[in-house]
Motif scaffolding. Structure first.
Motif, PDB file in Angstrom:
ATOM      1  N   GLY A 148      -6.379   3.441  -7.525  1.00 31.82           N
ATOM      2  CA  GLY A 148      -6.282   4.540  -6.573  1.00 31.82           C
ATOM      3  C   GLY A 148      -7.629   4.871  -5.951  1.00 31.82           C
ATOM      4  O   GLY A 148      -8.667   4.782  -6.616  1.00 31.82           O
TER       5      GLY A 148
ATOM      6  N   ARG B  94       0.567   5.804  -0.643  1.00 30.64           N
ATOM      7  CA  ARG B  94      -0.347   6.930  -0.774  1.00 30.64           C
ATOM      8  C   ARG B  94       0.381   8.098  -1.419  1.00 30.64           C
ATOM      9  O   ARG B  94       1.617   8.148  -1.416  1.00 30.64           O
ATOM     10  CB  ARG B  94      -0.948   7.328   0.574  1.00 30.64           C
ATOM     11  N   GLN B  95      -0.405   9.028  -1.941  1.00 31.88           N
ATOM     12  CA  GLN B  95       0.149  10.164  -2.660  1.00 31.88           C
ATOM     13  C   GLN B  95      -0.631  11.411  -2.305  1.00 31.88           C
ATOM     14  O   GLN B  95      -1.859  11.429  -2.407  1.00 31.88           O
ATOM     15  CB  GLN B  95       0.092   9.907  -4.173  1.00 31.88           C
ATOM     16  N   SER B  96       0.082  12.424  -1.887  1.00 34.73           N
ATOM     17  CA  SER B  96      -0.537  13.706  -1.576  1.00 34.73           C
ATOM     18  C   SER B  96       0.408  14.814  -2.000  1.00 34.73           C
ATOM     19  O   SER B  96       1.623  14.573  -2.132  1.00 34.73           O
ATOM     20  CB  SER B  96      -0.847  13.821  -0.078  1.00 34.73           C
TER      21      SER B  96
ATOM     22  N   ALA C 275      -5.296  11.617   1.294  1.00 33.96           N
ATOM     23  CA  ALA C 275      -4.405  11.289   0.173  1.00 33.96           C
ATOM     24  C   ALA C 275      -5.120  10.354  -0.792  1.00 33.96           C
ATOM     25  O   ALA C 275      -6.208   9.849  -0.495  1.00 33.96           O
ATOM     26  CB  ALA C 275      -3.134  10.606   0.681  1.00 33.96           C
TER      27      ALA C 275
ATOM     28  N   TRP D 297       0.848  -1.185   0.000  1.00 31.00           N
ATOM     29  CA  TRP D 297       0.000   0.000   0.000  1.00 31.00           C
ATOM     30  C   TRP D 297       0.893   1.247   0.000  1.00 31.00           C
ATOM     31  O   TRP D 297       1.897   1.293   0.730  1.00 31.00           O
ATOM     32  CB  TRP D 297      -0.929   0.015   1.206  1.00 31.00           C
TER      33      TRP D 297
ATOM     34  N   TYR E 129      -4.836   6.731  -2.090  1.00 26.66           N
ATOM     35  CA  TYR E 129      -4.220   5.488  -1.625  1.00 26.66           C
ATOM     36  C   TYR E 129      -4.192   4.488  -2.781  1.00 26.66           C
ATOM     37  O   TYR E 129      -5.178   4.328  -3.501  1.00 26.66           O
ATOM     38  CB  TYR E 129      -4.999   4.914  -0.444  1.00 26.66           C
ATOM     39  N   TYR E 130      -3.047   3.818  -2.931  1.00 27.96           N
ATOM     40  CA  TYR E 130      -2.862   2.812  -3.983  1.00 27.96           C
ATOM     41  C   TYR E 130      -2.424   1.483  -3.371  1.00 27.96           C
ATOM     42  O   TYR E 130      -1.602   1.468  -2.437  1.00 27.96           O
ATOM     43  CB  TYR E 130      -1.760   3.222  -4.957  1.00 27.96           C
TER      44      TYR E 130
ATOM     45  N   ASP F  33      -3.759  12.476   6.944  1.00 26.26           N
ATOM     46  CA  ASP F  33      -3.844  11.200   6.225  1.00 26.26           C
ATOM     47  C   ASP F  33      -4.671  11.300   4.948  1.00 26.26           C
ATOM     48  O   ASP F  33      -4.847  10.300   4.249  1.00 26.26           O
ATOM     49  CB  ASP F  33      -4.436  10.129   7.150  1.00 26.26           C
TER      50      ASP F  33
END
Lengths: 107, 129
Positions: free
Chosen positions: B122, B40-42, B95, B38, B97-98, B93
């Motif tokens: 995503g 995440r991207q922000s 973001a 897992w 999530y992938y 938190d």
């Protein structure tokens, strides 16, 4: 953790241009370096592995070079579908896997 | 053809637990050739690896140190999926999530390196009351 830094954060280019993006690691990572391409609203896609390996299906205009701490991704002749954000990622000391902050290639 | 399909809520209240699932088709969650991750991207954090689970005679998990007290990544072999649980969430938190598969890529004259070769679509998760 190994820090990855990319330059530039964004660039403007035209179709047909040769474009180079650079990536530095905070310590030597040999050639344990991958590149990914991400288009808006999509997940990243693997572009280059082990600094210079080309996965099946990725066009040969994408060229990865470098070793140690300095790496580069070159697009030899930019195509319309190449406008995207590019990320480098180290796989030398893991976990964690760490990524650069990204380089956006814009028209 | 291997595909990852994510599911889960897009809105979570502060202090609650974020729960996402990644359904795997075309591969087995128990495959010994890779791991299930897992990320995440922000805008503030960029791409951040969160944790993984993998099977090598038994199940193992690894987590990002910064999240170790709040995160659980687990596999359900009967449903062939991987789950993420992140407890006590805050707006930080928020973001995309992938889930992603990691396998080793190598070749003649090249090192063998862990690569994120397959990604889910995503899930945008917002932490807000």
């Amino acid at each position: 953790d190994i820090q990855m830094t990319q330059s530039p954060s964004s660039l403007f280019a035209s179709v047909g241009d040769r474009v180079t993006i650079t990536c530095w690691s905070s310590q030597s990572i040999s050639t344990y370096l991958n590149w990914y391409q991400q288009k808006p609203g999509e997940a990243p896609k693997l572009l280059i592995f082990a600094a210079s390996g080309l996965p099946s299906g990725v066009p040969s205009r994408f060229l990865g070079t470098g070793s140690g701490t300095n790496f580069a991704l070159t697009i030899t002749s930019l195509q319309p579908e190449d406008f995207a954000t590019y990320f480098c990622q180290q796989g030398f000391i893991t976990p964690p896997w760490t990524f650069g902050q990204g380089t956006k290639v814009e028209i | 053809q291997v595909e990852l399909q994510q599911s889960g809520p897009g809105l979570v209240k502060p202090s609650q637990t974020l729960s996402l699932t990644c359904g795997i088709s075309g591969d087995s969650v128990s495959a010994i050739s890779g791991s299930w991750n897992w990320l995440r991207q922000s805008p503030s954090r960029g791409l951040e690896w969160l944790g993984k689970t993998y099977f090598r005679s038994k199940w193992y998990s690894d987590y990002a140190l910064s999240l170790k007290s709040r995160i659980t990544v687990s596999a359900d072999t009967s449903k062939n999926h991987v789950s993420l649980q992140l407890s006590s969430v805050t707006p930080e938190d928020t973001a995309v999530y992938y889930c992603a598969r990691v396998v080793r890529f190598g070749g003649t004259g090249l090192v063998t390196v862990d690569t994120f070769d397959l990604w889910g679509q995503g899930t945008m998760v917002t932490v807000s009351s």
